[in-house]
Design a protein around this motif. Sequence first.
Motif, PDB file in Angstrom:
ATOM      1  N   UNK A 501       0.654  -1.017  -0.088  1.00 47.35           N
ATOM      2  CA  UNK A 501      -0.074   0.033  -0.062  1.00 47.35           C
ATOM      3  C   UNK A 501       0.853   1.182   0.100  1.00 47.35           C
ATOM      4  N   UNK A 502       0.187   2.371  -0.399  1.00 45.92           N
ATOM      5  CA  UNK A 502       1.226   3.763  -0.397  1.00 45.92           C
ATOM      6  C   UNK A 502       1.681   4.058   0.955  1.00 45.92           C
ATOM      7  N   UNK A 503       1.040   3.786   2.195  1.00 45.02           N
ATOM      8  CA  UNK A 503       1.458   3.889   3.497  1.00 45.02           C
ATOM      9  C   UNK A 503       2.968   3.132   3.765  1.00 45.02           C
ATOM     10  N   UNK A 504       2.874   1.727   3.141  1.00 41.46           N
ATOM     11  CA  UNK A 504       3.901   1.010   3.371  1.00 41.46           C
ATOM     12  C   UNK A 504       4.940   0.673   2.329  1.00 41.46           C
ATOM     13  N   UNK A 505       4.917   1.168   0.831  1.00 38.45           N
ATOM     14  CA  UNK A 505       5.938   0.928   0.004  1.00 38.45           C
ATOM     15  C   UNK A 505       7.059   1.695   0.139  1.00 38.45           C
ATOM     16  N   UNK A 506       6.709   2.948   0.891  1.00 36.65           N
ATOM     17  CA  UNK A 506       7.878   3.865   0.940  1.00 36.65           C
ATOM     18  C   UNK A 506       8.861   3.173   1.960  1.00 36.65           C
ATOM     19  N   UNK A 507       8.469   2.370   2.731  1.00 38.98           N
ATOM     20  CA  UNK A 507       9.175   1.699   3.869  1.00 38.98           C
ATOM     21  C   UNK A 507      10.407   0.898   3.109  1.00 38.98           C
ATOM     22  N   UNK A 508      10.234   0.357   2.009  1.00 38.62           N
ATOM     23  CA  UNK A 508      10.906  -0.621   1.252  1.00 38.62           C
ATOM     24  C   UNK A 508      11.773  -0.113  -0.093  1.00 38.62           C
ATOM     25  N   UNK A 509      11.031   1.006  -0.482  1.00 34.77           N
ATOM     26  CA  UNK A 509      11.882   1.400  -1.670  1.00 34.77           C
ATOM     27  C   UNK A 509      11.350   2.927  -1.914  1.00 34.77           C
ATOM     28  N   UNK A 510      12.220   3.562  -2.940  1.00 32.70           N
ATOM     29  CA  UNK A 510      11.947   4.964  -3.370  1.00 32.70           C
ATOM     30  C   UNK A 510      11.196   4.838  -4.704  1.00 32.70           C
ATOM     31  N   UNK A 511      10.692   6.238  -5.086  1.00 34.71           N
ATOM     32  CA  UNK A 511      10.405   6.217  -6.314  1.00 34.71           C
ATOM     33  C   UNK A 511      11.430   5.964  -7.377  1.00 34.71           C
ATOM     34  N   UNK A 512      11.181   5.185  -8.358  1.00 33.72           N
ATOM     35  CA  UNK A 512      12.060   4.588  -9.417  1.00 33.72           C
ATOM     36  C   UNK A 512      11.793   5.295 -10.786  1.00 33.72           C
ATOM     37  N   UNK A 513      12.719   6.108 -11.389  1.00 29.87           N
ATOM     38  CA  UNK A 513      12.417   6.420 -12.958  1.00 29.87           C
ATOM     39  C   UNK A 513      13.986   6.104 -13.605  1.00 29.87           C
ATOM     40  N   UNK A 514      13.688   5.405 -14.581  1.00 30.41           N
ATOM     41  CA  UNK A 514      14.699   5.072 -15.486  1.00 30.41           C
ATOM     42  C   UNK A 514      14.431   5.383 -16.934  1.00 30.41           C
ATOM     43  N   UNK A 515      15.640   5.685 -17.617  1.00 32.80           N
ATOM     44  CA  UNK A 515      15.703   6.046 -19.136  1.00 32.80           C
ATOM     45  C   UNK A 515      16.726   5.261 -19.709  1.00 32.80           C
ATOM     46  N   UNK A 516      16.438   4.528 -20.702  1.00 35.69           N
ATOM     47  CA  UNK A 516      17.492   3.743 -21.541  1.00 35.69           C
ATOM     48  C   UNK A 516      17.478   4.296 -22.996  1.00 35.69           C
ATOM     49  N   UNK A 517      18.661   4.981 -23.302  1.00 39.05           N
ATOM     50  CA  UNK A 517      18.866   5.231 -24.725  1.00 39.05           C
ATOM     51  C   UNK A 517      19.901   4.354 -25.452  1.00 39.05           C
ATOM     52  N   UNK A 518      19.177   4.016 -26.380  1.00 34.78           N
ATOM     53  CA  UNK A 518      19.835   3.147 -27.387  1.00 34.78           C
ATOM     54  C   UNK A 518      20.800   3.746 -28.214  1.00 34.78           C
ATOM     55  N   UNK A 519      21.929   3.149 -28.302  1.00 28.53           N
ATOM     56  CA  UNK A 519      23.059   3.826 -29.262  1.00 28.53           C
ATOM     57  C   UNK A 519      23.898   2.776 -30.373  1.00 28.53           C
ATOM     58  N   UNK A 520      23.938   3.132 -31.458  1.00 21.20           N
ATOM     59  CA  UNK A 520      24.597   2.264 -32.393  1.00 21.20           C
ATOM     60  C   UNK A 520      24.155   1.006 -32.475  1.00 21.20           C
ATOM     61  N   UNK A 521      22.602   1.071 -32.108  1.00 18.08           N
ATOM     62  CA  UNK A 521      22.079  -0.167 -32.089  1.00 18.08           C
ATOM     63  C   UNK A 521      20.756  -0.379 -33.290  1.00 18.08           C
ATOM     64  N   UNK A 522      20.903  -0.702 -34.249  1.00 18.16           N
ATOM     65  CA  UNK A 522      19.957  -0.479 -35.295  1.00 18.16           C
ATOM     66  C   UNK A 522      18.782  -1.535 -35.039  1.00 18.16           C
TER      67      UNK A 522
END
Length: 525
Positions: A501-522
């Motif tokens: 739940x929102x009241x408990x999730x912050x006890x075990x992890x943080x917000x997570x934001x990920x961006x993966x940019x693909x390079x030289x990979x057609x």
Amino acid sequence: MCAVCPLRACLTVGRCHHHTPRHLHKLHYPAVSGNRKYRAKQEAEQMSTAQIDHILKANEYSHAFPRGPASHGAQGFHSNLLSANQPCEDSRSSASCLVDRHRSVGGGALLFGVFDGHAGAACAKAVSHRLFYYIATATLPLKTLQEIESAVEEARPVPPLLEFHQQPREEQRCGAQQPLMFSSRLRMFWQDLLQEAQEDTTALLDTEGSNVSSALEEAFMRLDNDLSMEAQLDLATSSPRRVPNPGDSHSLSSPLRVALSGSTACVAHLSQGVLHVANLGDSRALLGVQESDGRWSALPLTQDHTAHNPDELHRILGEHPRSERRTVVRHDRLLGMLMPLRAFGDVRFKWSKETLGRMYESSRPEVVAAAMNMALRRTMTQNYHTPPYLTAHPEVATHRLRPQDKFLIMATDGLWDLMHRHTAVQLVGEHLTGLRWQRPLSPNPGTTLGSLQSLLLERKGRGLSTVADLNSATHLLRHALGNDGYGGVEPRRLDKMLRLSPNHSRMYRDDITITVIHLNEPDVL
């Protein structure tokens, strides 16, 4: 991120000195043996694969760039975000600069950013929308800036500087006056750049635009200064007797609220195969490199600006008198309170004592809502002698892309709390390999039926582990939350982490934001 430490929210895994660290291995899982009815109930409560995918993929985003010079060496990018805080304090942005330093339209640069907010979401949201405009302005040649100023002065249309690929959803919540103030501040920025050029004869020779590294530094610092100035103006001109209703949009996005909260920032600028990464705080960027033998390695392009970094600790201690050596950083936090040693906003660590005193004496709801625990505030005030203690000056790394540089991972610390950088690179590298094996097969004219059958069987085996996610960021997110310790995903662990739940999730992890940019990979996207 538990960056400013009001006792209500200090639940970052293993980081806060005010609370007992809570670790992921303490999550309770039902025993494999025991009452059959109990096990059946647990299985019935477990989410289906479709439900898990719906949560994991709710905020995923993919974009492919057209082939040619405008791609600058990037094929496209994948991004995702999963909140733990309510509301989410992370933000992200990506955009193309529409005019480059060489005056060619449509391919100036690509910009990517992840922003980790603390003490509220306001600062991260503002920075994610505004910073790219400051970067675009700082990298333009003087002649282009002069043309833009003339167009504004004569009330002629100004060509857009940016095309956002992933506009922050929260932008629509901004107060009505904020865009007008933002535009005036941005104009003042390019006017100052033109004025500086007139006073500096060497700058007049710079017709191709500023050095990218120095332009990034100037854009970061100028935006942070503008956020501070806007907040002081807001504080000085507003009535202290005005008490907005709860949820008032002005209170939620006011300049003072933005400046009282804070945000780290990790921004990548990619132009003509040259990558610049500007970073402040503890988000990270790293390159996934494929060695000649096929193995994957990680090349970090950032370092954390925390007390755990000896160079950063030496920097900040050297900026203040020796008499403050015991108080500037206490319990690995700035003045005993703030985890990152560089950040946007957080004016409580930048303004003078007199300005802070006037702010605390006001009855503005933003101040009341952001008020720290009084005991902690008194401790901080006692040790607050030589501000500013916090800076928004980024460290900038420069890297010319090589054929072996296959992708760039940018993520807030929520990912790195759960996953080592080498694991992240390995997972993305194997994921991209799996995507290649899943592309339509185009056999050569001389291919025999036997060799074709062997190839199909190999493709089937290699593709089995990647069919769940076509998005590399989602793939990382799934493994970070459901890691079984052996490179796979434990379904029950993933289910547990997503059902908190929102009241408990912050006890075990943080917000997570990920961006993966693909390079030289057609043909990956």
